[in-house]
Design a protein around this motif. Sequence first.
Motif, PDB file in Angstrom:
ATOM      1  N   ARG A  77       0.826  -1.217   0.000  1.00 19.73           N
ATOM      2  CA  ARG A  77       0.000   0.000   0.000  1.00 19.73           C
ATOM      3  C   ARG A  77       0.859   1.265   0.000  1.00 19.73           C
ATOM      4  O   ARG A  77       0.417   2.309  -0.472  1.00 19.73           O
ATOM      5  N   ALA A  78       2.085   1.166   0.497  1.00 13.49           N
ATOM      6  CA  ALA A  78       2.997   2.309   0.481  1.00 13.49           C
ATOM      7  C   ALA A  78       3.776   2.394  -0.831  1.00 13.49           C
ATOM      8  O   ALA A  78       4.599   3.289  -0.999  1.00 13.49           O
ATOM      9  N   GLY A  79       3.521   1.453  -1.744  1.00 10.13           N
ATOM     10  CA  GLY A  79       4.193   1.468  -3.036  1.00 10.13           C
ATOM     11  C   GLY A  79       5.616   0.948  -3.003  1.00 10.13           C
ATOM     12  O   GLY A  79       6.404   1.238  -3.912  1.00 10.13           O
ATOM     13  N   ARG A  80       5.965   0.166  -1.974  1.00  8.34           N
ATOM     14  CA  ARG A  80       7.320  -0.372  -1.864  1.00  8.34           C
ATOM     15  C   ARG A  80       7.425  -1.712  -2.601  1.00  8.34           C
ATOM     16  O   ARG A  80       6.632  -2.617  -2.352  1.00  8.34           O
ATOM     17  N   ASN A  81       8.413  -1.837  -3.467  1.00  3.22           N
ATOM     18  CA  ASN A  81       8.681  -3.137  -4.076  1.00  3.22           C
ATOM     19  C   ASN A  81       9.080  -4.120  -2.992  1.00  3.22           C
ATOM     20  O   ASN A  81       9.696  -3.755  -1.983  1.00  3.22           O
ATOM     21  N   LEU A  82       8.745  -5.394  -3.201  1.00  5.15           N
ATOM     22  CA  LEU A  82       8.800  -6.374  -2.131  1.00  5.15           C
ATOM     23  C   LEU A  82       9.613  -7.586  -2.556  1.00  5.15           C
ATOM     24  O   LEU A  82       9.338  -8.206  -3.584  1.00  5.15           O
ATOM     25  N   ALA A  83      10.640  -7.902  -1.769  1.00  5.24           N
ATOM     26  CA  ALA A  83      11.351  -9.182  -1.896  1.00  5.24           C
ATOM     27  C   ALA A  83      10.714 -10.105  -0.859  1.00  5.24           C
ATOM     28  O   ALA A  83      10.831  -9.868   0.344  1.00  5.24           O
ATOM     29  N   LEU A  84      10.016 -11.130  -1.310  1.00  6.77           N
ATOM     30  CA  LEU A  84       9.145 -11.891  -0.425  1.00  6.77           C
ATOM     31  C   LEU A  84       9.750 -13.240  -0.054  1.00  6.77           C
ATOM     32  O   LEU A  84       9.900 -14.127  -0.892  1.00  6.77           O
ATOM     33  N   ALA A  85      10.125 -13.361   1.222  1.00  4.97           N
ATOM     34  CA  ALA A  85      10.539 -14.644   1.781  1.00  4.97           C
ATOM     35  C   ALA A  85       9.459 -15.200   2.693  1.00  4.97           C
ATOM     36  O   ALA A  85       9.588 -16.310   3.203  1.00  4.97           O
ATOM     37  N   ASN A  86       8.406 -14.433   2.926  1.00  5.76           N
ATOM     38  CA  ASN A  86       7.284 -14.865   3.766  1.00  5.76           C
ATOM     39  C   ASN A  86       6.207 -15.470   2.874  1.00  5.76           C
ATOM     40  O   ASN A  86       5.321 -14.783   2.383  1.00  5.76           O
ATOM     41  N   LYS A  87       6.314 -16.773   2.638  1.00  8.84           N
ATOM     42  CA  LYS A  87       5.379 -17.436   1.727  1.00  8.84           C
ATOM     43  C   LYS A  87       3.946 -17.375   2.221  1.00  8.84           C
ATOM     44  O   LYS A  87       2.993 -17.396   1.434  1.00  8.84           O
ATOM     45  N   GLU A  88       3.791 -17.292   3.555  1.00  6.93           N
ATOM     46  CA  GLU A  88       2.441 -17.318   4.117  1.00  6.93           C
ATOM     47  C   GLU A  88       1.588 -16.145   3.655  1.00  6.93           C
ATOM     48  O   GLU A  88       0.361 -16.250   3.621  1.00  6.93           O
ATOM     49  N   SER A  89       2.218 -15.016   3.311  1.00  8.67           N
ATOM     50  CA  SER A  89       1.445 -13.883   2.787  1.00  8.67           C
ATOM     51  C   SER A  89       0.622 -14.300   1.579  1.00  8.67           C
ATOM     52  O   SER A  89      -0.536 -13.894   1.428  1.00  8.67           O
ATOM     53  N   LEU A  90       1.214 -15.114   0.716  1.00  9.26           N
ATOM     54  CA  LEU A  90       0.505 -15.564  -0.478  1.00  9.26           C
ATOM     55  C   LEU A  90      -0.334 -16.801  -0.203  1.00  9.26           C
ATOM     56  O   LEU A  90      -1.368 -17.006  -0.839  1.00  9.26           O
ATOM     57  N   VAL A  91       0.085 -17.633   0.733  1.00  7.03           N
ATOM     58  CA  VAL A  91      -0.716 -18.815   1.071  1.00  7.03           C
ATOM     59  C   VAL A  91      -2.075 -18.393   1.619  1.00  7.03           C
ATOM     60  O   VAL A  91      -3.116 -18.894   1.196  1.00  7.03           O
ATOM     61  N   VAL A  92      -2.079 -17.453   2.567  1.00  2.00           N
ATOM     62  CA  VAL A  92      -3.333 -17.089   3.223  1.00  2.00           C
ATOM     63  C   VAL A  92      -4.097 -16.003   2.477  1.00  2.00           C
ATOM     64  O   VAL A  92      -5.316 -15.916   2.585  1.00  2.00           O
ATOM     65  N   GLY A  93      -3.374 -15.159   1.732  1.00  2.00           N
ATOM     66  CA  GLY A  93      -4.045 -14.006   1.120  1.00  2.00           C
ATOM     67  C   GLY A  93      -3.572 -13.702  -0.280  1.00  2.00           C
ATOM     68  O   GLY A  93      -3.523 -12.527  -0.670  1.00  2.00           O
ATOM     69  N   GLY A  94      -3.228 -14.740  -1.050  1.00  2.00           N
ATOM     70  CA  GLY A  94      -2.680 -14.526  -2.383  1.00  2.00           C
ATOM     71  C   GLY A  94      -3.543 -13.657  -3.274  1.00  2.00           C
ATOM     72  O   GLY A  94      -3.050 -12.747  -3.957  1.00  2.00           O
ATOM     73  N   GLU A  95      -4.843 -13.900  -3.254  1.00  2.00           N
ATOM     74  CA  GLU A  95      -5.763 -13.118  -4.095  1.00  2.00           C
ATOM     75  C   GLU A  95      -5.716 -11.643  -3.720  1.00  2.00           C
ATOM     76  O   GLU A  95      -5.614 -10.761  -4.590  1.00  2.00           O
ATOM     77  N   LEU A  96      -5.729 -11.359  -2.434  1.00  2.00           N
ATOM     78  CA  LEU A  96      -5.694  -9.975  -1.940  1.00  2.00           C
ATOM     79  C   LEU A  96      -4.345  -9.327  -2.225  1.00  2.00           C
ATOM     80  O   LEU A  96      -4.271  -8.194  -2.710  1.00  2.00           O
ATOM     81  N   VAL A  97      -3.264 -10.038  -1.932  1.00  2.00           N
ATOM     82  CA  VAL A  97      -1.913  -9.488  -2.093  1.00  2.00           C
ATOM     83  C   VAL A  97      -1.628  -9.166  -3.550  1.00  2.00           C
ATOM     84  O   VAL A  97      -1.139  -8.073  -3.879  1.00  2.00           O
ATOM     85  N   MET A  98      -1.927 -10.092  -4.449  1.00  2.00           N
ATOM     86  CA  MET A  98      -1.601  -9.875  -5.861  1.00  2.00           C
ATOM     87  C   MET A  98      -2.462  -8.768  -6.466  1.00  2.00           C
ATOM     88  O   MET A  98      -1.985  -7.985  -7.306  1.00  2.00           O
ATOM     89  N   ARG A  99      -3.723  -8.672  -6.028  1.00  2.00           N
ATOM     90  CA  ARG A  99      -4.578  -7.592  -6.527  1.00  2.00           C
ATOM     91  C   ARG A  99      -4.054  -6.232  -6.087  1.00  2.00           C
ATOM     92  O   ARG A  99      -3.969  -5.292  -6.898  1.00  2.00           O
ATOM     93  N   LEU A 100      -3.694  -6.111  -4.813  1.00  2.00           N
ATOM     94  CA  LEU A 100      -3.172  -4.835  -4.317  1.00  2.00           C
ATOM     95  C   LEU A 100      -1.834  -4.484  -4.961  1.00  2.00           C
ATOM     96  O   LEU A 100      -1.557  -3.311  -5.240  1.00  2.00           O
ATOM     97  N   ALA A 101      -1.007  -5.489  -5.216  1.00  2.00           N
ATOM     98  CA  ALA A 101       0.278  -5.230  -5.858  1.00  2.00           C
ATOM     99  C   ALA A 101       0.068  -4.657  -7.257  1.00  2.00           C
ATOM    100  O   ALA A 101       0.752  -3.701  -7.666  1.00  2.00           O
ATOM    101  N   GLU A 102      -0.886  -5.211  -7.981  1.00  2.00           N
ATOM    102  CA  GLU A 102      -1.172  -4.699  -9.316  1.00  2.00           C
ATOM    103  C   GLU A 102      -1.731  -3.276  -9.252  1.00  2.00           C
ATOM    104  O   GLU A 102      -1.328  -2.397 -10.023  1.00  2.00           O
ATOM    105  N   GLU A 103      -2.642  -3.042  -8.311  1.00  2.00           N
ATOM    106  CA  GLU A 103      -3.247  -1.714  -8.182  1.00  2.00           C
ATOM    107  C   GLU A 103      -2.217  -0.650  -7.809  1.00  2.00           C
ATOM    108  O   GLU A 103      -2.344   0.504  -8.221  1.00  2.00           O
TER     109      GLU A 103
END
Length: 393
Positions: free
Chosen positions: A113-139
């Motif tokens: 939401r702050a517009g920061r590019n993300l190096a993701l080692a926390n897989k759980e972000s996508l496991v539990v909220g992949g749909e939400l995370v990827m949509r917000l990243a695109e937006e």
Amino acid sequence: MMAVQSLAILGSTGSIGTQALDVAEKLGLRITGLAAGRNVEELERQVRRFCPAVAAVSDEEAAGRLRARLRDVPVEILAGEEGVCAVARGESDLVLNAVVGMAGLAPTLAAIRAGRNLALANKESLVVGGELVMRLAEENGVRILPVDSEHSAVFQCLQGCAGRGEVERLILTASGGPFFGCSRAELAQVGPEQALHHPNWKMGAKITIDSATLINKGLELIEAIWLFGLPPEKIEVVVHRQSIVHSAVEFADHAVLAQLGVPDMRVPIQYAVTWPHRVPSPVRQMDWFSLGALTFERPDEDTFTGLRACKKAIRRGGLVPAALNGANEEAVALFLEKEIGFLDIAALAEAASDRQEPGEVTYEGIRKADAAARAFVRAQARKADGSVPRRAL
């Protein structure tokens, strides 16, 4: 010249975080923020060495201890989830999220939401909220760069690929953990000491146990679905005991590209930081003449049922993976405390996910599904007879 000049690291005192700091130091990157759990002693050393503007810990008690230790250092010290999120939102070219578990979701969303590019080692972000995370990243126009060795390997193999239509399948390799080839009768007797002995990688306790149950590979399969936009049937898990082939991509013409290297997380960490460029790294070269045979086998999903449970959860979709992940985190903690058996971890994770309705993927929905799954696991572990649901076995 590298685009990334400044880096914030969440989970800085863990295995990935400390290796990321090693990479950052060798690359000459400026560390703008650090966040950790309760390892105040190690975080103090990191703050003194890298001089971030802000540091955060998991709670106010730990923050008080850190402030007392760093009275002479000009650093802002924050506490709790909001403190970690503040570090994620702060000024940096890249945020590396290496927080363990579901706790990594809130800072992932804060960084995006702050517009920061993300190096993701926390897989759980996508496991539990992949749909939400990827949509917000695109937006928000945010790029997510994978740090897990398998997903980094796939990402590297896809460089130069014109489109996902060219991809036939992804091959995620798994070491098989310390118990590959064991029977269920043998697994029923193992304890935390044996499960924490990974054959190839030095990792934190949670991910090491997940690797032993193969649930980690199921979580990585879910992560890959969201990162690379492919359905479950186009992702195959292959047991590769040597951990030299980190993963591969098979293309439409049946050519296969694989990424190989010694098992050292500094390679995927550095690639996420320097992408699309490659620079010299501190990792030793691979000695081809000492490799010996490289073997590939099918995972035994009848023995290691957690992998099968993860596949079922993502096919049901919605909030089901969030329930599975929360139950697994709670069950792993109970296993490490010797309150449940090794086989109970996957059984409880599957039973909890079976109870969850898919529903709409919102942040509040994820939190509720996670809490309900954890409560279910604790309730089952408290049963007087010590039994747990067996329908997932």
